[in-house]
Design a protein around this motif. Structure first.
Motif, mmCIF file in Angstrom:
data_model
loop_
_atom_site.group_PDB
_atom_site.id
_atom_site.type_symbol
_atom_site.label_atom_id
_atom_site.label_comp_id
_atom_site.label_asym_id
_atom_site.label_seq_id
_atom_site.Cartn_x
_atom_site.Cartn_y
_atom_site.Cartn_z
ATOM 1 N N THR A 9 0.844 -1.186 0.000
ATOM 2 C CA THR A 9 0.000 0.000 0.000
ATOM 3 C C THR A 9 0.884 1.241 0.000
ATOM 4 O OG1 THR A 9 -1.639 -1.197 1.319
ATOM 5 C CG2 THR A 9 -1.864 1.188 1.223
ATOM 6 N N PRO A 10 0.616 2.196 -0.937
ATOM 7 C CA PRO A 10 1.463 3.398 -0.975
ATOM 8 C C PRO A 10 1.397 4.196 0.328
ATOM 9 C CG PRO A 10 0.059 3.274 -2.915
ATOM 10 C CD PRO A 10 -0.388 2.211 -1.973
ATOM 11 N N ASP A 11 2.526 4.748 0.711
ATOM 12 C CA ASP A 11 2.604 5.597 1.891
ATOM 13 C C ASP A 11 1.728 6.832 1.664
ATOM 14 O OD1 ASP A 11 3.343 7.390 3.918
ATOM 15 O OD2 ASP A 11 5.377 6.622 3.960
ATOM 16 N N PRO A 12 0.868 7.196 2.611
ATOM 17 C CA PRO A 12 -0.008 8.357 2.438
ATOM 18 C C PRO A 12 0.736 9.663 2.153
ATOM 19 C CG PRO A 12 -0.655 7.104 4.380
ATOM 20 C CD PRO A 12 0.626 6.510 3.870
ATOM 21 N N GLU A 13 2.006 9.740 2.510
ATOM 22 C CA GLU A 13 2.776 10.954 2.260
ATOM 23 C C GLU A 13 3.058 11.186 0.779
ATOM 24 O OE1 GLU A 13 6.309 11.076 4.606
ATOM 25 O OE2 GLU A 13 5.223 10.806 6.479
ATOM 26 N N ILE A 14 3.062 10.127 -0.056
ATOM 27 C CA ILE A 14 3.346 10.310 -1.472
ATOM 28 C C ILE A 14 2.093 10.258 -2.347
ATOM 29 C CG2 ILE A 14 5.676 9.415 -1.236
ATOM 30 C CD1 ILE A 14 4.646 6.898 -2.780
ATOM 31 N N VAL A 15 0.956 9.871 -1.786
ATOM 32 C CA VAL A 15 -0.289 9.818 -2.562
ATOM 33 C C VAL A 15 -0.820 11.236 -2.745
ATOM 34 C CG1 VAL A 15 -2.659 8.965 -2.603
ATOM 35 C CG2 VAL A 15 -0.831 7.499 -1.746
ATOM 36 N N LYS A 16 -1.085 11.612 -3.997
ATOM 37 C CA LYS A 16 -1.602 12.939 -4.333
ATOM 38 C C LYS A 16 -3.002 12.788 -4.916
ATOM 39 C CE LYS A 16 2.486 14.820 -3.688
ATOM 40 N NZ LYS A 16 2.832 15.532 -2.539
ATOM 41 N N ARG A 17 -3.708 13.923 -5.042
ATOM 42 C CA ARG A 17 -5.054 13.920 -5.598
ATOM 43 C C ARG A 17 -5.181 14.985 -6.673
ATOM 44 N NH1 ARG A 17 -8.862 13.180 -0.229
ATOM 45 N NH2 ARG A 17 -8.087 11.105 0.251
ATOM 46 N N VAL A 18 -6.029 14.694 -7.662
ATOM 47 C CA VAL A 18 -6.327 15.632 -8.735
ATOM 48 C C VAL A 18 -7.759 15.357 -9.200
ATOM 49 C CG1 VAL A 18 -5.441 14.171 -10.593
ATOM 50 C CG2 VAL A 18 -5.460 16.627 -10.886
ATOM 51 N N THR A 19 -8.423 16.399 -9.704
ATOM 52 C CA THR A 19 -9.765 16.240 -10.240
ATOM 53 C C THR A 19 -9.692 16.278 -11.760
ATOM 54 O OG1 THR A 19 -10.719 17.338 -8.320
ATOM 55 C CG2 THR A 19 -12.093 17.219 -10.286
ATOM 56 N N CYS A 20 -10.341 15.335 -12.412
ATOM 57 C CA CYS A 20 -10.381 15.291 -13.871
ATOM 58 C C CYS A 20 -11.216 16.469 -14.369
ATOM 59 C CB CYS A 20 -10.979 13.978 -14.354
ATOM 60 S SG CYS A 20 -11.145 13.877 -16.144
ATOM 61 N N GLY A 21 -10.656 17.252 -15.269
ATOM 62 C CA GLY A 21 -11.346 18.416 -15.814
ATOM 63 C C GLY A 21 -12.473 18.054 -16.761
ATOM 64 N N GLY A 24 -14.940 15.274 -13.912
ATOM 65 C CA GLY A 24 -15.070 15.696 -12.521
ATOM 66 C C GLY A 24 -14.736 14.640 -11.492
ATOM 67 N N THR A 25 -14.253 13.498 -11.932
ATOM 68 C CA THR A 25 -13.898 12.428 -11.007
ATOM 69 C C THR A 25 -12.662 12.815 -10.208
ATOM 70 O OG1 THR A 25 -14.769 10.775 -12.539
ATOM 71 C CG2 THR A 25 -13.257 9.980 -10.846
ATOM 72 N N ARG A 26 -12.686 12.551 -8.904
ATOM 73 C CA ARG A 26 -11.546 12.825 -8.030
ATOM 74 C C ARG A 26 -10.637 11.600 -8.073
ATOM 75 N NH1 ARG A 26 -8.878 16.936 -6.042
ATOM 76 N NH2 ARG A 26 -8.406 16.811 -3.855
ATOM 77 N N LEU A 27 -9.364 11.811 -8.401
ATOM 78 C CA LEU A 27 -8.408 10.718 -8.580
ATOM 79 C C LEU A 27 -7.281 10.801 -7.571
ATOM 80 C CD1 LEU A 27 -8.055 11.180 -12.441
ATOM 81 C CD2 LEU A 27 -9.553 9.558 -11.284
ATOM 82 N N GLU A 28 -6.776 9.653 -7.167
ATOM 83 C CA GLU A 28 -5.579 9.559 -6.343
ATOM 84 C C GLU A 28 -4.496 8.919 -7.193
ATOM 85 O OE1 GLU A 28 -6.316 7.340 -2.753
ATOM 86 O OE2 GLU A 28 -6.795 9.166 -1.672
ATOM 87 N N TYR A 29 -3.263 9.405 -7.044
ATOM 88 C CA TYR A 29 -2.157 8.860 -7.823
ATOM 89 C C TYR A 29 -0.877 8.934 -7.016
ATOM 90 C CZ TYR A 29 -0.852 13.713 -8.649
ATOM 91 O OH TYR A 29 -0.477 15.026 -8.470
ATOM 92 N N VAL A 30 0.102 8.169 -7.455
ATOM 93 C CA VAL A 30 1.443 8.214 -6.884
ATOM 94 C C VAL A 30 2.383 8.708 -7.986
ATOM 95 C CG1 VAL A 30 1.032 6.421 -5.156
ATOM 96 C CG2 VAL A 30 1.884 5.774 -7.408
ATOM 97 N N PRO A 31 3.569 9.201 -7.650
ATOM 98 C CA PRO A 31 4.476 9.758 -8.663
ATOM 99 C C PRO A 31 4.756 8.835 -9.853
ATOM 100 C CG PRO A 31 5.274 10.311 -6.489
ATOM 101 C CD PRO A 31 4.103 9.369 -6.297
ATOM 102 N N ASN A 32 4.718 7.549 -9.655
ATOM 103 C CA ASN A 32 4.981 6.600 -10.734
ATOM 104 C C ASN A 32 3.884 6.631 -11.811
ATOM 105 O OD1 ASN A 32 6.665 4.623 -11.852
ATOM 106 N ND2 ASN A 32 5.363 3.001 -11.047
ATOM 107 N N ASP A 33 2.683 7.117 -11.484
ATOM 108 C CA ASP A 33 1.565 7.177 -12.429
ATOM 109 C C ASP A 33 1.621 8.394 -13.349
ATOM 110 O OD1 ASP A 33 0.410 4.907 -11.196
ATOM 111 O OD2 ASP A 33 -0.619 6.176 -9.722
ATOM 112 N N VAL A 34 2.443 9.387 -13.009
ATOM 113 C CA VAL A 34 2.464 10.660 -13.729
ATOM 114 C C VAL A 34 3.178 10.512 -15.077
ATOM 115 C CG1 VAL A 34 3.271 13.055 -13.670
ATOM 116 C CG2 VAL A 34 2.409 11.968 -11.592
ATOM 117 N N LYS A 35 2.525 11.048 -16.114
ATOM 118 C CA LYS A 35 3.121 11.116 -17.449
ATOM 119 C C LYS A 35 3.464 12.580 -17.711
ATOM 120 C CE LYS A 35 0.433 7.235 -19.061
ATOM 121 N NZ LYS A 35 -0.583 6.767 -19.986
#
Length: 66
Positions: A9-21, A24-35
């Protein structure tokens, strides 16, 4: 010593959130998911963005653009 998995389970300190423009879905991601895209604009300056793909609508959920 080899790397050992303690907890998958990812450490809560590195989990980030963003809303799809788009949807409108609220998403959680970790740095490895970022493109990312890094390029230049028409005047030769820096241009780019970072995003995650929204699993609901398939569009880019933009995290940061420059």
């Amino acid at each position: 010593m080899a790397v050992k998995i303690i907890n998958e389970t990812p450490d809560p300190e590195i989990v980030k959130r963003v809303t799809c423009g788009k949807c409108g879905t609220r998403l959680e991601y970790v740095p490895n998911d970022v493109k990312s895209y890094h390029g230049t604009d028409y005047s030769g300056g820096p241009d780019g963005q970072e995003w995650v793909d929204c699993p609901k609508c398939g569009k880019k959920a933009i995290i940061r653009a420059w």
